[in-house]
Design a protein around this motif. Structure first.
Motif: not given
Ligand code: SF4
Length: 384
Positions: A4-6, A28-30, A69-71, A293-297
């Motif tokens: 649905i989004a990328e 990057s994630f979808a 960001i493609r929705i 999705v784990v994010m760091y800095a």
């Protein structure tokens, strides 16, 4: 499931007096249709910055330097980064919507709930609102007796004429002109009546008791939990395809938090909305998310199904986050040593290396790339 989004290679910078803040680095994630994607990380990891970029509301000194960001919108994808102002206005609320962190700051104190929820409705479903107003006018006209109530009939015919024009063209110049003349803008009361009905119905869906009273209230007259329900109502007013919930329970006590989480779950089931759930609370993630999705800095360091993240975390930062959760029956606490780096001058190579117990030379020299180590499990670490 369809995407649905990328988000692809998103790079976000803030140009401040202290230097350039490298807030997001090739993120990057979808997102898959109908899922709840949890986005976790400490304060300053880039979760909210990513969410704001989805809505195209990064203001100067912030600048998206690269990426997309493609929705999904119908059978095509819209790139939010490249979209012009008009497209963004159409996207916000209808395609992607957001529940903000702090309801008392998200609501305007000088407008009633009805006006604030109604504004979101009017921006996107004005056609429905105009045609419903027209239907009401026609009903009243048909109920008027012949040769009586002449003034009322004239007023109704005038209102009908305006709504017919608005129905044909929402930007009708005559209606815009009339809306500035006090005695003539009375035609708008039909619109208010219809909007109020929509708003009350929406507040009922948010399990708000006494929705008529709440619709006429100002934000300061409501409790924190009630205000958050109103914020959720605004976000869901136009049934967005994608809902971003940015720490929606942070400002609430645990009982209200549980109610709001239940409400979001129920609405997701009813509306089929895809949700990006941003939080630093892994307990909430375990309850709400399908994938994490784990994010760091400003980097994505790990992506996996929620069960996989809890049972088999791979990235040292994810492991440290899970170890830091206080456990019943033990007195020991395991905080993550050190602090999140200053993003004006982030560490070379892996941004987690100054805090990582497994660091080795390659970590300082080279940025680890996100790669799939197992089906659906991605990690950015030189150990894998
Ligand atoms: Fe630790 Fe190196 Fe992996 Fe970074 S790349 S998390 S420093 S082991």
């Amino acid at each position: 499931m369809e995407k649905i989004a990328e988000v692809e290679n998103l790079v976000l910078r803030f140009y401040t007096y202290e230097g350039i803040v490298k807030a997001l680095e090739k993120v990057s994630f979808a997102m898959k249709e109908g899922e709840t994607l949890g986005i976790v990380g400490e304060t300053g990891s880039g979760k909210t910055a990513t969410a704001l970029t989805f809505l195209g509301i990064i203001l100067p000194p912030g600048k998206v330097e690269d990426g997309s960001i493609r929705i999904k919108s119908g059978d095509r994808y819209i790139d939010v980064i490249k979209a012009d102002k008009e497209t963004l206005r159409k996207i916000r609320g209808k395609l992607v919507s957001m529940i903000f962190q702090e309801p008392s700051q998200a609501l305007n104190p000088v407008y009633t709930v009805e006006e604030q929820v109604g504004e979101a409705l009017l921006a996107h479903i004005y056609k429905d609102i105009y045609s419903n107003a027209l239907k009401e006018i026609n009903e009243q006209l048909s109920q008027l007796e012949e040769n009586r109530n002449v003034m009322k009939r004239i007023r109704l015919i005038f209102d009908k004429m305006v709504y017919e024009r608005l129905n044909r063209n929402a930007d009708d110049k005559l209606a815009q002109f009339l809306s500035h003349i006090p005695i003539l803008k009375r035609y708008r009361r039909w619109m208010r009546k219809v909007i109020r009905r929509y708003v009350i119905e929406l507040l009922k869906q948010m399990d708000i008791p006494d929705p008529e009273r709440v619709a006429s209230s100002y934000p300061h007259e409501l409790s924190g939990g009630m205000r958050q329900r109103v914020v959720i109502a605004i976000a869901l007013a136009c049934r967005p395809v994608l809902l971003i919930a940015d720490e929606p329970t942070t400002a609430l006590d645990v009982t209200v938090e549980a109610q709001i989480l239940d409400l979001i779950r129920k609405l997701k089931k009813d509306y089929g909305t895809t949700i990006a759930f941003i939080t630093h609370d892994l307990g909430v993630i375990a309850e709400m998310a399908d994938r994490v999705v784990v994010m760091y800095a400003g980097n994505v360091v790990e992506i996996a199904d929620v069960k996989e993240i809890f049972r088999n975390p791979l990235h040292p930062y994810t492991k440290a986050l899970l170890k830091a959760i206080p456990k019943l029956g033990t007195k020991e606490l395991y905080p993550i040593e050190g602090t999140i780096p200053n993003l004006v001058n982030p560490p070379n190579g892996c941004r987690f290396h100054p805090r990582c117990p497994y660091v080795f030379e390659k970590c300082i020299a080279e940025v680890p790339q996100l790669r799939e180590v197992k089906e659906g499990h991605y990690v950015a670490c030189h150990l894998y």
